[in-house]
Design an enzyme around this catalytic site. Structure first.
Site, mmCIF file in Angstrom:
data_model
loop_
_atom_site.group_PDB
_atom_site.id
_atom_site.type_symbol
_atom_site.label_atom_id
_atom_site.label_comp_id
_atom_site.label_asym_id
_atom_site.label_seq_id
_atom_site.Cartn_x
_atom_site.Cartn_y
_atom_site.Cartn_z
ATOM 1 N N SER A 78 87.250 2.743 50.013
ATOM 2 C CA SER A 78 87.699 2.124 48.783
ATOM 3 C C SER A 78 89.157 2.406 48.428
ATOM 4 O O SER A 78 89.693 1.828 47.485
ATOM 5 C CB SER A 78 86.808 2.582 47.630
ATOM 6 O OG SER A 78 86.894 3.989 47.437
ATOM 7 N N LYS A 137 95.312 6.349 43.159
ATOM 8 C CA LYS A 137 94.184 5.436 43.135
ATOM 9 C C LYS A 137 93.698 5.191 41.712
ATOM 10 O O LYS A 137 93.799 6.074 40.848
ATOM 11 C CB LYS A 137 93.047 6.024 43.990
ATOM 12 C CG LYS A 137 91.886 5.080 44.267
ATOM 13 C CD LYS A 137 90.896 5.757 45.210
ATOM 14 C CE LYS A 137 89.688 4.888 45.487
ATOM 15 N NZ LYS A 137 88.741 5.542 46.424
ATOM 16 N N SER A 156 85.993 6.695 52.209
ATOM 17 C CA SER A 156 86.924 5.873 51.435
ATOM 18 C C SER A 156 88.395 6.208 51.630
ATOM 19 O O SER A 156 89.254 5.431 51.238
ATOM 20 C CB SER A 156 86.590 5.970 49.943
ATOM 21 O OG SER A 156 85.402 5.277 49.660
#
Length: 458
Positions: free
Chosen positions: A150, A75, A174
């Site tokens: 996210s 990420k 997330s």
């Protein structure tokens, strides 16, 4: 699609090569990523170089590790020296770190290979994945629906065979939200079990310290368990990381509390049916399943929201940032903080943190009898893109659908999202199992029994 465990076993045994594995995933990324926008950067040449190194170790009779040749995504807010840690924000587009985050280092030392960076919204603020730097990540089942956030880029990369594993993080769902939206498994470990990135000398907001953990995305619960065994453990750079056993069984009753409609706020019929189906699978596997709601759920969710929004206002103040947030992130921050009633005084903020202890104590007592809580990740089917924008009402509706999810963050509990069916449009529905503090292994065991077969994206 091969699982991470299958890939590593084949590479270690010489049945396939790491180069072959990487080439296959790079080809998939070249075909799918331009349309889906899951990976912001693809490491073609460097991934091939790492694969050759893994194959050389195997050829010499050595063991590259339990994740040999497994391609994984990282990420955009987890440090990897191969590219900038942008956090999905234009102001950090040149922020190349000096060292890998501990979670990245451990996975690489186990033989896994970074294949790309996963997209995310600015600073991970939203439950949708879009930003002004990299653009939108699309849900591979329906581009009109959100991919979740996210950690949306990493979830889509895993779901579509660009990567076998994804490294993300979970502050308010997330990892679990995009896992559920894309039909894969996602793990939020207990507070302190998996080290987080830490910048020496830099202050860290209290909510980030207490609510956020680095988490994992994979195609199966077995793969989550495999990589959890690699990344868990203390780290001198993380002051809250803990030295706890990584293996073994947990002597707790196999009893599950089912929460189909948290707080009675409403749940879509297809989501409720998926929770019931997961409960039936758990019952068939020998778990005692009862319909009972854990205590002080609303208190936990409300305090998570108010504390999180208070810290976001303080740390993402446009007057402090060297470059503005993106357009969508700015709208989300404005609408969410306006609706959440952030704390305006130090006394109010302190009192909110003081309330956490009795809430956590009530949950701990509850989880003596019901160690596992089963419920929806989101009480609606996967919503349309930008569902978390559109004013204070939209921001509140998004939060209300995730009340059980954010409660786990507030309390630092382990939680695993797994596939549990699809809706009428063929888009996945996920459920989650929430375990007791540091009961990560029990949580994984329950998730394994609760999961249905993962759907295949178009």
């Amino acid at each position: 699609m091969s699982s991470a465990a299958e890939i590593a076993a084949d590479v270690r045994a010489g049945r396939s090569t790491a180069v072959e594995v990487i080439e296959r995933h790079l080809a998939r990324a070249a075909a799918a990523n331009p349309r889906l926008g899951a990976l912001t950067v693809v490491f073609d040449d460097r991934a091939r170089e790492e694969a050759r190194r893994v194959d050389a170790v195997v050829a010499s009779g050595g063991d590259p590790g339990p994740l040999a040749g497994v391609p994984f995504s990282v990420k955009e807010n987890i440090d990897l020296t191969w590219s900038a840690t942008t956090q999905g924000w234009r102001g950090a587009r040149d922020a190349v770190p000096e060292a890998d985050a501990t979670i990245v280092r451990r996975v690489r030392e186990a033989g896994a290979i970074p294949i790309g960076r996963g997209n995310m919204p600015d600073f991970g603020m939203r439950w949708d994945t879009d930003n002004d730097l990299w653009g939108r990540t699309l849900n591979p089942f329906d581009p009109a629906r959100t991919a979740g956030g996210s950690s949306g880029g990493d979830a889509v990369a895993v779901a579509t065979d660009m990567a076998a594993l994804g490294l993300g993080n979970d502050f308010g769902g997330s990892v679990r939200i995009p896992a559920a939206a894309n039909g894969i498994a996602g793990m939020r470990p207990s507070f302190g079990r998996v080290p987080r990135a830490a910048v020496r000398g830099m202050p860290v907001a209290m909510t980030l310290q207490q609510f956020s953990v680095n988490g994992l995305l994979a195609r199966s619960v077995d793969d989550l368990a495999l990589v959890f065994g690699v990344v868990a453990g203390p780290d001198p750079d993380d002051p809250v990381s803990l030295d706890l056993p990584r293996a073994g069984t947990e002597d707790r009753p196999r009893r599950v509390a089912v929460v189909r409609d948290p707080l009675g706020w409403g749940v879509d019929a297809e989501v409720a049916a998926s929770v019931d189906a997961a409960a039936a699978r758990l019952s068939a596997a020998g778990w005692t399943v009862e319909e009972v709601e854990p205590p002080m759920l609303e208190d936990a969710a409300v305090l998570w929201r108010r504390l999180a929004c208070t810290d976001m206002l303080l740390t993402l103040d446009p007057a402090v940032l060297p470059e503005p947030l993106g357009e969508a992130a700015t709208r989300f921050l404005r609408d969410s903080t306006a609706a959440a009633r952030p704390f305006e005084t130090a006394a109010g903020y302190a009192a909110a943190w003081a309330r956490r202890a009795p809430i956590a104590a009530d949950w701990r007592r509850f989880q003596v009898e019901h160690p596992i809580v089963l419920g929806p990740v989101q009480t609606s089917v996967v919503p349309r893109i930008e569902f978390d924008l559109g004013g204070e009402d939209a921001a509140t509706a998004a939060w209300r659908a995730l009340v059980l999810t954010v409660a786990a963050n507030f309390l630092g509990l382990p939680a695993v999202a797994v596939p549990a069916g699809v809706d009428a449009g063929g888009v996945p529905i996920g459920v989650q199992v929430i375990g007791p503090l540091h009961g990560d292994l029990l949580t994984l065991a329950a998730a394994r029994d609760a999961a249905s077969r993962a759907p295949a994206p178009v």
